[in-house]
Motif scaffolding. Structure first.
Motif, short mmCIF file in Angstrom:
data_model
loop_
_atom_site.label_atom_id
_atom_site.label_comp_id
_atom_site.label_asym_id
_atom_site.label_seq_id
_atom_site.Cartn_x
_atom_site.Cartn_y
_atom_site.Cartn_z
N HIS A 45 -9.84 -3.94 -15.09
CA HIS A 45 -10.17 -5.12 -14.21
C HIS A 45 -11.38 -5.70 -14.68
N ILE A 87 8.08 -4.21 -6.21
CA ILE A 87 6.65 -4.16 -6.57
C ILE A 87 6.78 -5.15 -7.90
N LEU A 117 10.03 0.26 -4.55
CA LEU A 117 9.96 1.66 -4.05
C LEU A 117 11.14 2.05 -3.65
N LYS A 157 10.75 -1.76 -1.01
CA LYS A 157 9.71 -2.98 -1.26
C LYS A 157 9.81 -3.06 -2.82
N GLU A 159 -6.73 1.87 -16.12
CA GLU A 159 -8.14 1.68 -15.79
C GLU A 159 -9.00 2.96 -16.24
N TYR A 184 10.64 5.23 -7.76
CA TYR A 184 10.79 3.83 -7.96
C TYR A 184 12.34 3.51 -8.41
N GLU A 225 10.90 2.75 0.63
CA GLU A 225 10.89 1.68 1.38
C GLU A 225 11.73 0.33 1.05
N PRO A 256 -5.30 -8.66 -9.93
CA PRO A 256 -5.79 -8.25 -8.64
C PRO A 256 -5.40 -6.79 -8.31
N ASN A 257 -6.00 -6.28 -7.39
CA ASN A 257 -5.67 -4.92 -6.71
C ASN A 257 -4.31 -4.88 -6.09
N GLY A 258 -3.50 -4.10 -6.41
CA GLY A 258 -1.88 -4.07 -5.70
C GLY A 258 -1.17 -5.00 -6.34
N SER A 259 -1.35 -5.52 -7.39
CA SER A 259 -0.46 -6.70 -8.30
C SER A 259 0.73 -5.65 -8.95
N GLN A 284 -4.37 6.58 -14.14
CA GLN A 284 -5.78 6.12 -13.22
C GLN A 284 -6.41 7.22 -12.54
N THR A 315 2.01 0.68 -11.20
CA THR A 315 3.39 0.69 -10.91
C THR A 315 4.14 0.59 -12.10
N1 ATP Z 1 4.30 5.36 -3.68
C1 ATP Z 1 4.17 4.06 -2.99
N2 ATP Z 1 4.11 3.91 -1.75
C2 ATP Z 1 3.74 2.74 -0.98
N3 ATP Z 1 3.48 1.87 -1.48
C3 ATP Z 1 3.15 1.92 -2.89
C4 ATP Z 1 3.64 2.98 -3.69
N4 ATP Z 1 3.12 2.57 -5.09
C5 ATP Z 1 2.49 1.40 -4.89
N5 ATP Z 1 2.60 0.82 -3.65
C6 ATP Z 1 2.21 -0.42 -3.51
O1 ATP Z 1 2.55 -1.17 -4.28
C7 ATP Z 1 1.68 -2.27 -4.76
C8 ATP Z 1 1.23 -2.16 -6.16
O2 ATP Z 1 0.52 -1.00 -6.36
P1 ATP Z 1 -0.11 -0.60 -7.66
O3 ATP Z 1 -0.86 0.74 -7.53
O4 ATP Z 1 0.80 -0.74 -8.97
O5 ATP Z 1 -1.18 -1.73 -8.05
P2 ATP Z 1 -2.39 -1.77 -9.04
O6 ATP Z 1 -2.13 -3.26 -9.53
O7 ATP Z 1 -2.47 -0.69 -10.09
O8 ATP Z 1 -3.91 -1.94 -8.24
P3 ATP Z 1 -5.26 -1.34 -8.49
O9 ATP Z 1 -5.87 -2.56 -9.37
O10 ATP Z 1 -5.74 -1.18 -7.05
O11 ATP Z 1 -5.09 -0.06 -9.08
C9 ATP Z 1 0.59 -2.19 -3.68
O12 ATP Z 1 0.78 -2.89 -2.57
C10 ATP Z 1 1.01 -0.44 -3.33
O13 ATP Z 1 0.55 -0.59 -2.08
#
Ligand code: ATP
Ligand code: MG
Lengths: 429, 251
Positions: B205, B18, B11, B16, B173, B55, B14, B37-40, B87, B44
């Motif tokens: 999912h 991903i 990101l 962070k 999704e 990003y 931040e 899983p969610n958040g994987s 999504q 992104t």
């Molecule tokens: N713009 C952003 N700001 C802050 N955090 C973000 C941002 N985009 C993604 N994240 C974080 O990055 C991680 C991955 O998010 P992402 O949406 O890619 O997950 P996902 O695999 O698509 O989840 P889901 O199955 O719930 O759709 C999560 O922890 C999310 O909170």
């Protein structure tokens, strides 16, 4: 009460160059009364409550700032419509360039030729709605207009007009200073559409008084564009009778300085008044001001104010809008929204939204926002292959859609959108 | 066709991380599914590939038919043949669905140096595809996604995909929020587009979608990486046992 010295001087300077017509005929009392109002109110100044955001200097200077007129458009706006064209060149009616007014199916008289005619309805109205609109907020430029207008049209519709009347304001001279005053009477059950376009003059002061009787309908679509240097102060004073309708939409692009005031009085029960505007401003030399005052003085009336401004490269937008609900105006439905889309950090949007309500059973809402382009939506469009510049244009059209949708005629709405799109394409960076 | 190599992305604000070194190749004619899983980081990944701002790619890369897509603007990626079904499709008031679609189709054609589609052909095409997806003509007249139900929005994504005829389709999704019949419609829409020169990356999912869109390859994504790759049976395993075992096995 004596005017403050600065105002007194400014007023004298402005009045010095103006003369009442030599033979004003039946307009004399109205003009003299208006002149007295001007002298009592004085010209507007920066300290006046409704002139804080807009500098009136160029409206009240003894002579106008010169404005170069730009070559006329190849295809004028509204050209595809079956309408009656009335052309004014630098504020003077040009019969040769105009259509036969009789074709509109309404009574049309030129103000400059009306003084010797016995036009009762106009004698009752000329300057009357303007005078009513002076309280509680002074509008000295409008009073100045009533006193010194040199031309205009008096239009009376007694049934459904056969064609829209298109007032076309051409600008030729670099120093023209035009004062036009129109008076429109829509009789009971009648229906009239007025279209306006063109820059008019280097400096343009225009008043349109519109009196709509019971069950009457008045539609107004105006396009202000082209000339970069022109300065315009316009007023609409509308009074609505029972079950009547007033709809006005203005699109503004370009122009150095524009102040559009709209003063609406809902005087009969169940009236509907919508006033909307979209403006596109590009550059630090663009200043656009919408000042609206809607008074609800009857029951179950609906009013809507929808104003959208797209500003960039240092452009300034102003919105001052008021809904006043008088005692007894129960079941009032009042709505006001003013929004700006700021395409960069140099541009600014100054707003003064006001609600003043003296009835207890009303639904009034207002809102104002200022924001940048929605990046998520922009990305969505681009992800489909739309280039950034085109995507921004689509977002701009999306932003102003709520205002443009106030235009009832599909044909006119499509044309306006088309022109907006072209303006945007021309102004891409 | 779509080659993602050791992709790392964070990101921008931040910092962070991903995506943590993700490698995956979608061959022409194949359907790859990603579960996780969610958040994987699945969404992104799709955003980074499509070019959304916010990003920063810190390592690795991605190519589409050999072209470095990460260096391109989002619109160039689209014209190069990448399509992302969102999504969460975005609502755009005041811009008609048809205007939007036509602008998009012709913009892509222009970018590729092809001739624009004329209005009549376009209208015929849209109507035919919309009918297959049971999207009614009234909906097409409305502004983009405005007043569409969740399922209608997803169907509208597939309509756009059908009109734009991309080379690689990423579906994030697309099945979520769909009722059984709508899921079937969407799956049929996707299956109709399967062809030897087009690849799919389907993020989901649920095994259920994969009953309709049968994948060639299934990847399990956890914490920004692919931890396991297998055949359709992998999706069944996830459906039955969840991710815990797989995560443990990979650790
Ligand atoms: N713009 C952003 N700001 C802050 N955090 C973000 C941002 N985009 C993604 N994240 C974080 O990055 C991680 C991955 O998010 P992402 O949406 O890619 O997950 P996902 O695999 O698509 O989840 P889901 O199955 O719930 O759709 C999560 O922890 C999310 O909170
Ligand atoms: Mg996701």
């Amino acid at each position: 009460m004596a005017l403050p010295q600065a105002k007194q001087t400014a007023t004298e300077e402005r009045l010095a160059g103006l003369n009442l017509p030599a033979a004003p005929g039946w307009t004399r009392p109205a003009r003299e009364a208006a002149l007295a109002r001007v002298q009592a109110m004085g010209m507007p100044g920066r300290r006046d409550e409704y002139w804080r955001f807009t500098n009136p200097a160029d409206f009240i200077s003894a002579v106008p700032v010169p404005a170069t007129h730009h070559a006329r458009q190849k295809v004028p706006v509204f050209d595809g419509m079956d309408r009656v064209r009335l052309v004014f060149v630098d504020g003077v009616f040009d019969p040769a360039a105009s259509d036969d007014p009789a074709l509109a199916g309404v009574e049309i008289t030129r103000l400059a030729e009306a003084q010797d005619q016995d036009i009762h309805w106009a004698a009752e109205l000329y300057g009357a709605l303007e005078a009513r609109g002076q309280s509680p907020v002074a509008r000295p430029l409008a009073a100045l207009n009533t006193a010194f207008a040199t031309d205009g049209v008096l239009i009376r519709a007694t049934g459904r007009a056969e064609k829209p009347v298109n007032l076309i304001y051409q600008h030729e001279s670099e120093t023209s200073d035009a004062i036009l005053h129109h008076v429109i009477k829509v009789e009971a059950g009648a229906d009239l559409t007025i279209l306006e376009n063109g820059p008019a003059a280097a400096r343009f002061n225009k008043v349109m008084e519109v009196d709509i009787a019971e069950g009457g309908a008045f539609h107004h679509v105006r396009v202000q564009g082209r000339d970069h240097d022109r300065r315009a102060a316009t007023h609409i004073f509308a009074r609505l009778g029972r079950e009547s309708m007033f709809k006005s939409f203005t699109m503004t692009a370009n122009g150095a300085l524009t102040r559009n005031e709209c003063v609406i009085e809902l005087a009969g029960d169940d009236g509907v008044a919508h006033v909307a505007g979209a403006c596109l401003g590009d550059g630090a030399d663009f200043h656009h001001d919408d000042t609206v005052f809607v008074t609800h003085d009857a029951e179950r009336c609906e009013s809507r104010q929808v104003f959208k401004k797209v500003l960039r490269n240092g452009a300034t937008g102003v919105f001052q809008g008021k809904i006043l609900v008088r005692p007894g105006a129960q079941k009032t439905d009042g709505y006001q929204i003013s929004q700006s889309l700021l395409l960069d950090e140099d541009s600014q949007f100054l707003v003064k939204p006001e609600l003043e309500i003296y009835a207890d059973d009303v639904a009034c809402s207002h809102g104002s926002t200022s924001g940048a382009i929605d990046e998520t939506a922009l990305f969505y469009l681009r992800s489909r292959g739309v280039p950034r510049s085109e995507a921004v244009d689509l977002m701009v059209l999306s932003f102003i859609a709520e205002a443009v949708e106030e235009i009832e005629s599909d044909q006119i709405r499509d044309e306006i959108v088309e022109r907006l799109s072209r303006w945007l394409a021309r102004h891409r960076r | 066709m779509l080659e993602i190599k050791n992709l790392r992305a964070s990101l921008e604000e931040e910092g962070k991380e991903i995506l943590k070194g993700l490698t995956l190749t979608v061959e022409a004619g194949k359907v790859h599914a990603i579960m996780g899983p969610n958040g994987s980081g699945k969404s992104t990944l799709s955003y980074v590939l499509a070019g959304r701002g916010g990003y920063e790619v810190t390592d690795g890369g991605a190519t589409l038919e050999g072209r470095d897509i990460l260096a391109m603007e989002p619109e160039e990626r689209a014209a190069a043949g990448l399509f992302l079904a969102f999504q969460y499709p975005v609502e755009i008031p005041g811009v008609g669905n048809m205007t939007f679609l036509r602008t998009a189709v012709n913009a892509q054609r222009r970018t590729r140096g092809e001739e624009e589609m004329d209005a009549a052909t376009f209208l015929k095409e849209v109507r035919a595809r919309a009918k297959e997806l049971k999207i009614d003509a009234e909906m097409l007249k409305r502004p983009v996604n405005m007043g569409f139900s969740g399922g209608e929005k997803k169907r509208n994504e597939i309509l756009q995909m059908a009109m734009l005829e991309p080379r690689v389709c990423i579906l994030d999704e697309t099945d979520s929020g769909l009722d059984v019949d709508a899921m079937k419609l969407v799956a049929d829409g996707v299956n109709a587009m399967r062809s030897p020169d087009r690849g799919f990356l389907v993020i989901t999912h649920y095994q259920r979608l994969l009953d309709h869109i049968v994948p060639d390859v299934v990847h399990i994504m956890v914490d920004g990486r692919i931890i396991k790759t297998g055949g359709p049976e992998l999706a069944l395993e996830v459906e039955k046992n969840g991710y815990a075992d797989l995560i443990e096995e990979a650790a």
